[in-house]
Scaffold this active site. Structure first.
Site, PDB file in Angstrom:
ATOM      1  CG  HIS A 160      -0.269  -0.005   2.534  1.00 55.69           C
ATOM      2  ND1 HIS A 160      -0.798  -0.628   3.649  1.00 55.69           N
ATOM      3  CD2 HIS A 160       0.889   0.560   2.948  1.00 55.69           C
ATOM      4  CE1 HIS A 160       0.020  -0.441   4.668  1.00 55.69           C
ATOM      5  NE2 HIS A 160       1.046   0.277   4.273  1.00 55.69           N
ATOM      6  CD  GLU A 192       2.694  -1.765   6.585  1.00 60.71           C
ATOM      7  OE1 GLU A 192       2.525  -0.612   6.981  1.00 60.71           O
ATOM      8  OE2 GLU A 192       2.912  -2.031   5.386  1.00 60.71           O
ATOM      9  CG  HIS A 233       8.049  -1.542   3.952  1.00 59.80           C
ATOM     10  ND1 HIS A 233       7.190  -2.579   4.185  1.00 59.80           N
ATOM     11  CD2 HIS A 233       7.345  -0.419   4.277  1.00 59.80           C
ATOM     12  CE1 HIS A 233       6.016  -2.113   4.619  1.00 59.80           C
ATOM     13  NE2 HIS A 233       6.093  -0.805   4.697  1.00 59.80           N
ATOM     14  CG  HIS A 247       0.231   3.903   7.961  1.00 60.81           C
ATOM     15  ND1 HIS A 247      -0.783   3.426   7.177  1.00 60.81           N
ATOM     16  CD2 HIS A 247       1.298   3.092   7.711  1.00 60.81           C
ATOM     17  CE1 HIS A 247      -0.361   2.385   6.470  1.00 60.81           C
ATOM     18  NE2 HIS A 247       0.895   2.158   6.782  1.00 60.81           N
TER      19      HIS A 247
HETATM   20  C1  DHB Z   1       6.150   3.405   2.624  1.00 56.20           C
HETATM   21  C2  DHB Z   1       5.513   2.177   2.794  1.00 56.20           C
HETATM   22  C3  DHB Z   1       4.485   2.026   3.702  1.00 56.20           C
HETATM   23  O1  DHB Z   1       3.843   0.839   3.937  1.00 56.20           O
HETATM   24  C4  DHB Z   1       4.061   3.107   4.448  1.00 56.20           C
HETATM   25  O2  DHB Z   1       3.007   2.949   5.277  1.00 56.20           O
HETATM   26  C5  DHB Z   1       4.694   4.348   4.307  1.00 56.20           C
HETATM   27  C6  DHB Z   1       5.746   4.478   3.400  1.00 56.20           C
HETATM   28  C7  DHB Z   1       7.247   3.576   1.635  1.00 56.20           C
HETATM   29  O3  DHB Z   1       7.659   2.603   0.988  1.00 56.20           O
HETATM   30  O4  DHB Z   1       7.720   4.701   1.456  1.00 56.20           O
HETATM   31 FE    FE Z   2       2.357   0.980   5.658  1.00 58.86          FE
END
Ligand code: DHB
Ligand code: FE
Length: 282
Positions: A13, A241, A194, A60
């Site tokens: 997302h 996540e 990530h 978030h």
């Molecule tokens: C990014 C990814 C995320 O899941 C998020 O909530 C905020 C930023 C990103 O890859 O920049």
């Molecule tokens: Fe996220």
């Protein structure tokens, strides 16, 4: 005939994907491969339009803050506005809810001993609107009502993969006891690997991600036992996540699903983009 879950969709997302769409950058060389990966998904959505989407995502620190952190929150309102995350709300349609089915699911799942928070007013952030954009493009209105289901994956302690998987099974039971022949899709969003902060910011783990996709398809029961520490170590702090994908997978039938589409791409902002569409046998 009762309602039934026909398919599940899994997707990252990344907020920058929403910005790329909203700012007309989808054809730029950096973004084009990401959106190409969702062309088939949009065609599939058009051909398989559900009556309702049960959309598992995380907030978030947008609608909720550190003041109140529900572990599981079900959106029972008639509508949910796109949230202002600092640059104004995304220029996407208001999300229409399905209060009757949401209330039924809340009752069934809570009486099955999962303690949900009932939310009657909430704005929805990129966690919910970016998956809708990826799957539906830029319509004037979203194709169907959406029940937002927010999971805390932001503040420790977050729910285990196992808890999420079993919750999915309780959601399936709830849907299948709703006395209207609705075609319901369940979506699990967020991930894949990530990490947004600290010395490991930018971490991507292709091997972990692809093994996760393999196991999500073939053996979710074993995957559900993966401990938090494995997600954090292998997939980064925000890789956690991915437990939300187990809610959607748990809601699928016990027979093997049909893999309609699988897509994986790096780079997209700081995140590995992963995507699956699974259908239940008809
Ligand atoms: C990014 C990814 C995320 O899941 C998020 O909530 C905020 C930023 C990103 O890859 O920049
Ligand atoms: Fe996220």
């Amino acid at each position: 005939m009762t309602a039934r879950i026909t398919a599940s969709v899994y997707t990252s997302h990344v907020p920058a994907i929403g910005a790329a769409i909203d700012l007309g950058k989808t054809a730029e060389p950096y973004w084009q491969p990401v959106f190409t990966g969702y062309e088939r998904s949009k065609a599939w959505m058009t051909a398989n339009k559900p009556d309702v989407i049960f959309l598992v995502y995380n907030d978030h620190a947008t609608a909720f803050s550190l003041e109140i952190i529900p572990t599981f929150a079900i959106g029972c309102a008639a509508e949910f506005k796109p949230a202002d995350e600092g640059w104004g709300p995304r220029p996407v349609p208001v999300v229409k809810g399905q209060p009757e089915l949401a209330a039924h699911i809340a009752q069934s799942v809570i009486l099955d001993d999962f303690d949900l928070t009932i939310v009657n007013r909430m704005d929805v952030d990129h966690g919910l609107t970016v998956p809708l954009s990826l799957m539906c493009g830029e319509p004037d209105a979203w194709p169907c009502p959406v029940i937002p289901f927010a999971v805390n994956v932001v503040q420790y302690p977050v729910p285990s993969g196992r808890r999420c998987y079993h919750l999915g099974k309780a959601i399936r039971k709830a849907v299948e006891s709703y006395d209207e022949p609705l075609n319901v899709q369940i979506w699990g969003t967020g991930g894949m690997s990530h990490q947004l902060q600290g010395p490991r910011a930018g971490l991507i783990n292709r091997e972990f991600d692809n093994a996760f996709l393999d196991q999500l398809i073939a053996d979710p029961e074993t995957l559900s036992k993966k401990p938090h520490i494995d997600y954090i170590r292998e997939a980064g702090s925000e890789g956690i996540e991915l437990v939300m994908w187990l809610v959607a997978r748990g809601a699928m039938a016990d027979t093997p699903p049909r893999v309609v589409h699988r897509f994986y791409h790096v780079p997209a902002s700081n995140t590995a983009v992963g995507h699956l569409i699974l259908e239940n046998p008809r």
